[in-house]
Enzyme design. Structure first.
Site, PDB file in Angstrom:
ATOM      1  N   HIS A 105      74.275 134.375  13.322  1.00 64.40           N
ATOM      2  CA  HIS A 105      73.115 134.145  14.191  1.00 64.40           C
ATOM      3  C   HIS A 105      72.027 135.197  14.038  1.00 64.40           C
ATOM      4  CE1 HIS A 105      75.111 137.190  16.620  1.00 64.40           C
ATOM      5  NE2 HIS A 105      73.974 137.335  17.250  1.00 64.40           N
ATOM      6  N   CYS A 106      72.384 136.416  13.696  1.00 59.96           N
ATOM      7  CA  CYS A 106      71.381 137.476  13.631  1.00 59.96           C
ATOM      8  C   CYS A 106      70.882 137.737  12.214  1.00 59.96           C
ATOM      9  CB  CYS A 106      71.925 138.760  14.231  1.00 59.96           C
ATOM     10  SG  CYS A 106      73.531 139.202  13.587  1.00 59.96           S
ATOM     11  N   ILE A 107      71.463 137.093  11.228  1.00 58.91           N
ATOM     12  CA  ILE A 107      71.082 137.359   9.844  1.00 58.91           C
ATOM     13  C   ILE A 107      69.631 136.959   9.583  1.00 58.91           C
ATOM     14  CG2 ILE A 107      71.609 136.852   7.415  1.00 58.91           C
ATOM     15  CD1 ILE A 107      73.655 138.637   9.011  1.00 58.91           C
ATOM     16  N   ASP A 110      67.677 140.102  10.934  1.00 57.04           N
ATOM     17  CA  ASP A 110      68.015 141.418  10.395  1.00 57.04           C
ATOM     18  C   ASP A 110      67.386 141.771   9.057  1.00 57.04           C
ATOM     19  OD1 ASP A 110      69.386 142.041  12.633  1.00 57.04           O
ATOM     20  OD2 ASP A 110      71.379 141.856  11.758  1.00 57.04           O
TER      21      ASP A 110
END
Length: 151
Positions: A105-107, A110
Site C-alpha cells: 500500500h505504501c510503495i 515511498d
C-alpha cells in the site's frame, strides 16, 4: 507487516514512532505499547521516521525482486530455488528472502520520498518527483493531526 508471515505478526513486530512534540510521542507510545509486544523505537523526528520507512520498504522490495529473478534463472536451469536458498542459508551473511510479491500500500508513495529529501535532485532509481504528490503526502500527514506511527 509481512502478509502471510506467521512468526512476525502485527502484535509482535517492532514499531518506529515519532510525533511533532513530546505529548504526541507519549500518546503514540501508549497506543503502540498496547498493540505490540515488540520494541517501540522513538525516532529523533518525523523525517527520520519517514526516511526509515522508505529505506525498509525499498530494501525489502529490492531483495524480493532479486530472489524472484534468481527463481526464474533456477527454473531455466531446472533446479529448485528452494534448494539454492537452503544452501545459501548456510552462510552467515546471507539475507533470507523468498520469492513473492513485491509492493504494498505504501510503495506508490515511498519511491517519491527520497527525491523530496533532496529538493527534487533525483538520485539512483528515484522516479520523477511531482510536487503534487509531495503536497498530497504532506497534507495526509497534517490531516491525521501530524501523528506518525510507522513500521
Amino acid at each position: 507487516m509481512n502478509p502471510g508471515d506467521k512468526k512476525r505478526t502485527i502484535d509482535k513486530i517492532n514499531k518506529v514512532i515519532s510525533g511533532q512534540n513530546k505529548k504526541v510521542e507519549t500518546i503514540l507510545f501508549d497506543i503502540y505499547s498496547k498493540l505490540t509486544k515488540g520494541e517501540i523505537f522513538l525516532a529523533k523526528n518525523i523525517k527520520v521516521a519517514e526516511a526509515s520507512k522508505v529505506i525498509e520498504n525499498a530494501q525489502r522490495d529490492i531483495n524480493i525482486a532479486f530472489i524472484n529473478e534468481v527463481a526464474k534463472i533456477c527454473s531455466k536451469l531446472n533446479i529448485s530455488i528452494y534448494d539454492v536458498l537452503d544452501a545459501s542459508n548456510t552462510k552467515w551473511n546471507f539475507l533470507p528472502f523468498l520469492p513473492g510479491l513485491v509492493g504494498g500500500h505504501c510503495i506508490g508513495v515511498d519511491p517519491e520520498l527520497p527525491g523530496a529529501f533532496t529538493n527534487n535532485r533525483l538520485c539512483g532509481f528515484c522516479g520523477a518527483l511531482d510536487k503534487k504528490s509531495l503536497l498530497t503526502f504532506e497534507a495526509d500527514s497534517v490531516e491525521s493531526g501530524g501523528l506518525t506511527g510507522l513500521l
